[in-house]
Each structure stands twice: as structure tokens, then as C-alpha cells.
Write a protein that holds these residues in place. Structure first.
Motif, PDB file in Angstrom:
ATOM      1  N   LEU A 101      43.853   8.589 -46.656  1.00  0.00           N
ATOM      2  CA  LEU A 101      43.269   9.227 -45.780  1.00  0.00           C
ATOM      3  C   LEU A 101      41.682   9.344 -46.283  1.00  0.00           C
ATOM      4  CD1 LEU A 101      45.080   9.866 -42.436  1.00  0.00           C
ATOM      5  CD2 LEU A 101      45.008   8.120 -43.056  1.00  0.00           C
ATOM      6  N   SER A 102      40.758   8.987 -45.438  1.00  0.00           N
ATOM      7  CA  SER A 102      39.733   9.820 -46.093  1.00  0.00           C
ATOM      8  C   SER A 102      38.892   9.860 -44.902  1.00  0.00           C
ATOM      9  CB  SER A 102      38.615   8.758 -46.920  1.00  0.00           C
ATOM     10  OG  SER A 102      37.635   9.122 -47.250  1.00  0.00           O
ATOM     11  N   SER A 103      38.645  11.087 -45.116  1.00  0.00           N
ATOM     12  CA  SER A 103      36.676  11.316 -43.705  1.00  0.00           C
ATOM     13  C   SER A 103      35.747  11.001 -43.881  1.00  0.00           C
ATOM     14  CB  SER A 103      36.230  12.668 -43.759  1.00  0.00           C
ATOM     15  OG  SER A 103      36.427  13.706 -45.151  1.00  0.00           O
ATOM     16  N   LYS A 104      35.437  10.035 -45.415  1.00  0.00           N
ATOM     17  CA  LYS A 104      34.053   9.653 -45.692  1.00  0.00           C
ATOM     18  C   LYS A 104      33.954   8.206 -45.847  1.00  0.00           C
ATOM     19  CE  LYS A 104      33.282  14.336 -48.663  1.00  0.00           C
ATOM     20  NZ  LYS A 104      32.903  14.156 -49.818  1.00  0.00           N
ATOM     21  N   ASP A 105      35.813   7.902 -46.141  1.00  0.00           N
ATOM     22  CA  ASP A 105      35.682   5.896 -46.404  1.00  0.00           C
ATOM     23  C   ASP A 105      36.174   5.612 -45.106  1.00  0.00           C
ATOM     24  OD1 ASP A 105      34.568   6.385 -49.075  1.00  0.00           O
ATOM     25  OD2 ASP A 105      36.218   7.355 -50.014  1.00  0.00           O
ATOM     26  N   PRO A 106      35.798   4.442 -44.578  1.00  0.00           N
ATOM     27  CA  PRO A 106      35.898   3.527 -43.504  1.00  0.00           C
ATOM     28  C   PRO A 106      37.785   3.336 -44.049  1.00  0.00           C
ATOM     29  CG  PRO A 106      34.756   2.183 -44.826  1.00  0.00           C
ATOM     30  CD  PRO A 106      34.370   3.834 -45.588  1.00  0.00           C
ATOM     31  N   LEU A 107      38.241   2.806 -42.488  1.00  0.00           N
ATOM     32  CA  LEU A 107      39.763   3.022 -42.746  1.00  0.00           C
ATOM     33  C   LEU A 107      40.028   1.553 -42.107  1.00  0.00           C
ATOM     34  CD1 LEU A 107      42.605   4.050 -43.998  1.00  0.00           C
ATOM     35  CD2 LEU A 107      42.638   5.435 -41.157  1.00  0.00           C
ATOM     36  N   HIS A 108      40.855   0.504 -43.137  1.00  0.00           N
ATOM     37  CA  HIS A 108      41.284  -0.302 -42.498  1.00  0.00           C
ATOM     38  C   HIS A 108      42.749  -0.324 -41.717  1.00  0.00           C
ATOM     39  CE1 HIS A 108      42.784  -4.795 -43.233  1.00  0.00           C
ATOM     40  NE2 HIS A 108      42.174  -4.960 -41.355  1.00  0.00           N
ATOM     41  N   ARG A 124      37.304  14.017 -39.861  1.00  0.00           N
ATOM     42  CA  ARG A 124      38.813  14.770 -39.467  1.00  0.00           C
ATOM     43  C   ARG A 124      40.497  13.706 -40.115  1.00  0.00           C
ATOM     44  NH1 ARG A 124      38.198  19.940 -36.277  1.00  0.00           N
ATOM     45  NH2 ARG A 124      36.196  20.806 -37.554  1.00  0.00           N
ATOM     46  N   ARG A 125      40.737  14.039 -41.201  1.00  0.00           N
ATOM     47  CA  ARG A 125      42.428  13.723 -41.900  1.00  0.00           C
ATOM     48  C   ARG A 125      42.941  13.539 -39.960  1.00  0.00           C
ATOM     49  NH1 ARG A 125      45.617  12.023 -45.695  1.00  0.00           N
ATOM     50  NH2 ARG A 125      47.725  12.719 -45.005  1.00  0.00           N
ATOM     51  N   THR A 126      42.957  14.771 -39.245  1.00  0.00           N
ATOM     52  CA  THR A 126      43.720  14.844 -38.209  1.00  0.00           C
ATOM     53  C   THR A 126      43.824  14.299 -36.592  1.00  0.00           C
ATOM     54  OG1 THR A 126      42.603  17.123 -37.569  1.00  0.00           O
ATOM     55  CG2 THR A 126      44.556  17.414 -39.250  1.00  0.00           C
TER      56      THR A 126
END
Length: 186
Positions: free
Chosen positions: A38-45, A101-103
Motif C-alpha cells: 500500500l502507498s500513501s503517495k500513489d493511487p491504488l487499484h 495513511r496505510r491504516t
């Protein structure tokens, strides 16, 4: 007698192609069994795949579709997750999300999947009866870079248009010209 130091177990060696992916059908092999990236800077699909025997009418049924949209709005606000794009198909959901945040990301898709399954199957009155709602664990992929971001964004948009009536083609995004790509967003 000297005691040996505790052994440390290294993480599973993941092929470089799957280092930003986790879950889904990858869990069947060792490729998707590491820690969820997981990233707090990059988007997630994110992709949630539904077990068709659990959801008889599909996710595009008006009641189910409204439930999904309500839960997305409620929990994205609660966990400070920005849903950039969403596409609900008959048997799966595509999301393009960002969080600081990852959480909050972990909590978002844990609670979203759980609440949807509980409300849809009426778990409150029938304890643990019936088939599982989700076919796999949620698939996630961290989108690193602008070009992959555009590909995923266009892919989700194309999925939404295909549900709304655009004819399906095998080549999908590979065979589209620049004009056809612009038509996706009109």
C-alpha cells in the motif's frame, strides 16, 4: 551450552512483476501471499470479486447498486479515502483510490467488504448461513507512475461503458486510437 539466536524468516520471494500486487487469484500461488503493498503517495487499484451464487441478481441490480454507492460514500468519508473512480460490474467492482495513511486504506476496504457482505446477506438475522459473498480476497495494485495511472483509469472507464452498453472487444484498450480514447470520457 550456548543458545542459538532466533531464526528470522525472510519474506517470500515475489516475482518483480507482482511486487506491487496482492490478493485476488494471485493468492492461489505464492505470488500474492506477501504483505499487501500500500502507498500513501500513489493511487491504488482495488478489485472486489463477488461469488455469483451468493449474489443472485448481480451487483448492477438497483437495490444492490444503491447499497454499494452508499457504503462507498459513507466509508470513504469516514476513513479519509478519496475514491477517484469506481465501476460496478455484475460480478466485480473496480475502484481507484488514494489515502494519506496505510491504516486508513486497510480499514477502508476491510470495513467496506465486511459491511457490504453483512447487509447483502442479512447476516444480522441469519448467522453464517449461505455461501460466501466474496470469491477472493480483494485484489490490489499500487499504481506507480503516470502512464500506468492513465491505463488503469481508462480501463475502469471502459469497463463502466461496457456495462452501460458499449460493445465488448477483445483488443479493448490496445486497439483504441487517440480519438477513441477521448470518446471514453465524453
Amino acid at each position: 551450552m550456548k543458545l542459538s539466536s532466533q531464526q528470522t524468516f525472510s519474506a517470500l520471494q515475489v516475482h518483480w512483476q507482482y511486487r506491487y500486487c496482492h490478493g485476488g487469484a494471485l493468492r492461489k500461488s505464492s505470488r500474492g501471499r506477501g504483505v499487501r503493498p500500500l502507498s500513501s503517495k500513489d493511487p491504488l487499484h482495488l478489485v472486489f470479486k463477488v461469488n455469483k451464487s451468493a449474489v443472485k441478481r448481480g451487483l448492477r441490480h438497483p437495490r444492490t447498486f444503491a447499497l454499494i454507492n452508499m457504503l462507498l460514500k459513507k466509508y470513504s468519508f469516514k476513513f479519509f479515502v478519496r475514491v477517484e473512480q469506481a465501476s460496478v460490474q455484475n460480478d466485480h467492482i473496480h475502484l481507484l483510490v488514494r489515502a494519506h495513511r496505510r491504516t486508513s486504506l486497510q480499514s477502508f476496504f476491510r470495513v467496506l467488504a465486511g459491511q457490504f457482505a453483512q447487509v447483502l446477506t442479512d447476516t444480522f438475522s441469519r448467522k453464517g448461513e449461505g455461501p460466501k459473498v466474496w470469491k477472493y480476497r480483494p485484489f490490489s495494485r499500487v499504481i506507480r507512475g503516470y502512464k500506468p495511472y492513465l491505463v488503469v483509469r481508462d480501463y475502469i472507464q471502459l469497463n463502466e461503458l461496457e456495462v452501460l452498453g458499449r460493445p465488448y472487444s477483445k483488443s479493448r484498450l490496445r486497439g483504441l486510437t487517440q480519438e477513441q480514447m477521448r470518446e471514453l470520457w465524453i
